[in-house]
Design a protein around this motif. Structure first.
Motif, short mmCIF file in Angstrom:
data_model
loop_
_atom_site.label_atom_id
_atom_site.label_comp_id
_atom_site.label_asym_id
_atom_site.label_seq_id
_atom_site.Cartn_x
_atom_site.Cartn_y
_atom_site.Cartn_z
N ASP A 54 6.39 5.41 -2.39
CA ASP A 54 5.53 6.59 -2.21
C ASP A 54 4.95 6.56 -0.80
OD1 ASP A 54 4.14 8.92 -2.80
OD2 ASP A 54 2.41 7.84 -3.61
N LEU A 55 5.19 7.61 -0.05
CA LEU A 55 4.68 7.71 1.33
C LEU A 55 3.29 8.32 1.29
CD1 LEU A 55 7.86 8.97 3.25
CD2 LEU A 55 7.04 6.63 2.95
N GLY A 56 2.29 7.54 1.66
CA GLY A 56 0.90 7.99 1.56
C GLY A 56 0.49 7.84 0.11
N SER A 57 0.33 6.58 -0.33
CA SER A 57 0.29 6.32 -1.79
C SER A 57 -1.08 6.46 -2.42
CB SER A 57 0.86 4.92 -2.07
OG SER A 57 0.28 3.96 -1.21
N GLY A 58 -2.14 6.73 -1.62
CA GLY A 58 -3.46 6.96 -2.20
C GLY A 58 -3.88 5.80 -3.09
N ASP A 59 -4.29 6.12 -4.33
CA ASP A 59 -4.72 5.05 -5.25
C ASP A 59 -3.53 4.39 -5.96
OD1 ASP A 59 -3.90 6.94 -7.10
OD2 ASP A 59 -5.85 7.15 -8.09
N GLY A 60 -2.32 4.76 -5.59
CA GLY A 60 -1.13 4.06 -6.08
C GLY A 60 -0.56 4.64 -7.36
N ARG A 61 -1.08 5.76 -7.81
CA ARG A 61 -0.73 6.24 -9.16
C ARG A 61 0.75 6.53 -9.36
NH1 ARG A 61 -4.39 11.16 -10.33
NH2 ARG A 61 -5.97 9.73 -9.51
N ILE A 62 1.44 6.99 -8.33
CA ILE A 62 2.86 7.33 -8.53
C ILE A 62 3.68 6.06 -8.76
CG2 ILE A 62 4.93 8.30 -7.43
CD1 ILE A 62 3.22 10.46 -6.19
N VAL A 63 3.48 5.07 -7.89
CA VAL A 63 4.26 3.82 -8.01
C VAL A 63 3.81 3.04 -9.26
CG1 VAL A 63 4.82 1.64 -6.86
CG2 VAL A 63 4.69 3.75 -5.53
N LEU A 64 2.51 3.05 -9.53
CA LEU A 64 2.02 2.35 -10.74
C LEU A 64 2.61 2.97 -12.00
CD1 LEU A 64 -1.72 1.93 -9.63
CD2 LEU A 64 -0.10 0.05 -10.03
N THR A 65 2.64 4.30 -12.05
CA THR A 65 3.20 4.98 -13.23
C THR A 65 4.71 4.73 -13.33
OG1 THR A 65 1.52 6.69 -12.97
CG2 THR A 65 3.36 7.22 -14.43
N ALA A 66 5.37 4.74 -12.17
CA ALA A 66 6.83 4.48 -12.18
C ALA A 66 7.12 3.11 -12.79
CB ALA A 66 7.37 4.55 -10.75
N ALA A 67 6.24 2.13 -12.50
CA ALA A 67 6.44 0.78 -13.03
C ALA A 67 6.02 0.68 -14.49
CB ALA A 67 5.65 -0.22 -12.19
N LYS A 68 4.83 1.21 -14.79
CA LYS A 68 4.24 1.03 -16.12
C LYS A 68 4.99 1.84 -17.19
CE LYS A 68 -0.27 0.73 -18.19
NZ LYS A 68 -1.69 0.75 -17.92
N VAL A 69 5.29 3.09 -16.88
CA VAL A 69 5.88 3.98 -17.90
C VAL A 69 7.41 3.96 -17.84
CG1 VAL A 69 5.94 6.37 -18.75
CG2 VAL A 69 3.83 5.44 -17.75
N PHE A 70 7.97 3.82 -16.62
CA PHE A 70 9.42 3.98 -16.49
C PHE A 70 10.14 2.67 -16.12
CE2 PHE A 70 7.37 8.04 -15.72
CZ PHE A 70 8.09 8.90 -16.54
N GLY A 71 9.36 1.60 -15.94
CA GLY A 71 9.98 0.27 -15.74
C GLY A 71 10.52 0.03 -14.35
N ALA A 72 10.17 0.90 -13.37
CA ALA A 72 10.75 0.76 -12.03
C ALA A 72 10.00 -0.30 -11.22
CB ALA A 72 10.67 2.10 -11.31
N ARG A 73 10.56 -0.63 -10.04
CA ARG A 73 9.87 -1.46 -9.05
C ARG A 73 9.57 -0.57 -7.84
NH1 ARG A 73 13.19 -5.28 -6.80
NH2 ARG A 73 14.90 -3.88 -7.30
N GLY A 74 8.81 -1.10 -6.87
CA GLY A 74 8.61 -0.29 -5.67
C GLY A 74 7.37 -0.67 -4.90
N PHE A 75 7.08 0.16 -3.90
CA PHE A 75 5.83 -0.04 -3.16
C PHE A 75 5.30 1.30 -2.67
CE2 PHE A 75 8.83 -0.46 0.48
CZ PHE A 75 8.21 0.32 1.45
N GLY A 76 4.02 1.27 -2.32
CA GLY A 76 3.40 2.44 -1.71
C GLY A 76 2.90 2.04 -0.34
N VAL A 77 2.93 2.98 0.59
CA VAL A 77 2.38 2.72 1.92
C VAL A 77 1.25 3.71 2.15
CG1 VAL A 77 4.31 4.06 2.93
CG2 VAL A 77 2.87 2.65 4.41
N GLU A 78 0.13 3.17 2.62
CA GLU A 78 -1.09 3.98 2.71
C GLU A 78 -1.90 3.54 3.93
OE1 GLU A 78 -2.72 6.65 1.09
OE2 GLU A 78 -4.20 6.18 2.64
N ILE A 79 -2.44 4.51 4.63
CA ILE A 79 -3.17 4.22 5.86
C ILE A 79 -4.59 3.73 5.59
CG2 ILE A 79 -4.16 6.51 6.35
CD1 ILE A 79 -2.16 4.41 8.84
N LYS A 80 -5.14 4.08 4.45
CA LYS A 80 -6.54 3.72 4.19
C LYS A 80 -6.62 2.41 3.42
CE LYS A 80 -8.47 8.29 4.42
NZ LYS A 80 -8.48 9.54 3.69
#
Ligand SMILES: C[S@@+](CC[C@H](N)C(=O)[O-])C[C@H]1O[C@@H](n2cnc3c(N)ncnc32)[C@H](O)[C@@H]1O
Length: 282
Positions: A54-80
């Motif tokens: 996720d580009l600009g991942s904020g609180d991480g919800r997209i990558v966290l949901t991808a892992a928790k609900v759909f079993g994926a791996r990944g990372f988020g990158v965020e400036i803050k």
């Protein structure tokens, strides 16, 4: 319609402070509603085999949901930094830290080549600044999801339109769009094609030009230049037409490892064609 969102986000930019030096501020923190996150990931059929960035991942919800609900791996990158800390803490507390992580970096300078699914909810001009990066760095077939804003000049695979009350305070409208793309194979250059007699008795040459998912160029048929029309490539699937000898030849095919094959339809009749990249000396 969604200009309100862009204007509203742009107005907030001045207030956003961050430790990492920015190339471009792609927008302030505005989280995607959780229902949109789920719909995005479902639209791309995200599963355990996927690596989601996720580009600009904020609180991480997209990558966290991808892992928790759909079993994926990944990372988020965020400036803050504070959001990165919060996202990594959530990964830890939800038992997902072995599969996902969040980095405090500039998304424009981040290596995204590992993604099988790339997501973003960024300002419209930023989405378009990323077009070359996505085309160059992502592998053909990678799914790209953009919340609300399209990649100009990229043919989408699907576009979902929803009305969500959650979006009113963000965009000033309930309209919510999700765009799904597939990174196209790179096909620009010269190809030698074997075509049915309905097109030409003998091989033809294709000189393909490519701008993201748009194909143009020309075929050389018995010494004559025949423009390629209606050309596009989405993932590995290409289509284009040639008008020659008073007929329209509609080509469709798949491209894999420098070879293409498929069917060409002329006056309602379909026949097979195939092509290979021409040697460099041609
Ligand atoms: C609209 S929010 C989206 C958050 C999350 N992806 C979501 O959909 O819930 C955009 C995020 O991008 C971050 N951002 C903006 N410019 C950035 C840059 N150049 N590099 C990394 N992150 C950036 C902002 O700090 C913000 O958190």
């Amino acid at each position: 319609m969604l200009r309100g969102f862009a204007a509203c986000l742009a107005a907030l930019l001045a207030c956003s402070a961050q430790a990492v030096e920015l190339t471009v501020n792609a927008g302030p923190y505005v989280p995607s509603p959780q229902s949109v996150v789920a719909d995005m990931l479902k639209l791309a059929h995200v599963g355990p085999q996927d690596y989601v960035i996720d580009l600009g991942s904020g609180d991480g919800r997209i990558v966290l949901t991808a892992a928790k609900v759909f079993g994926a791996r990944g990372f988020g990158v965020e400036i803050k930094e504070d959001l990165v800390r919060r996202a990594n803490a959530a990964a830890q507390s939800q038992g997902l830290a072995k599969r996902v992580h969040f980095v405090n970096a500039d998304l424009f300078l981040t290596d995204i080549s590992q993604a099988t699914v790339l997501t973003m909810y960024l300002l419209p001009h930023t989405v378009n600044l990323l077009r070359d990066k996505l085309f160059k760095e992502l592998r053909p077939g990678t799914r790209v999801l953009s919340h609300d804003y399209p990649l100009d000049g990229w043919q989408h695979v699907e576009m979902v339109h929803m009305d969500l009350d959650d979006k009113l305070p963000i965009s000033g409208t309930t309209t919510t769009l999700i765009f799904l793309y597939r990174v196209p194979e790179k096909v620009a250059g010269r190809w030698r094609a074997t075509v049915p007699a309905s097109v030409h008795a003998g091989d033809i040459e294709l000189d393909l030009e490519q701008k993201y998912t748009l194909l143009s160029g020309a075929a050389r048929i018995a010494g004559a230049r025949v423009p390629i029309v209606d050309g596009r490539i989405v993932g590995r699937t290409l289509s284009f037409s040639l008008r020659s000898s008073g007929a329209v030849h509609a080509f469709e095919g798949e491209v894999i490892d420098g070879a293409a094959h498929g069917m060409v339809k002329t006056a309602g009749q379909s026949a097979a064609w195939r092509a290979r990249r021409a040697p460099k000396s041609d």
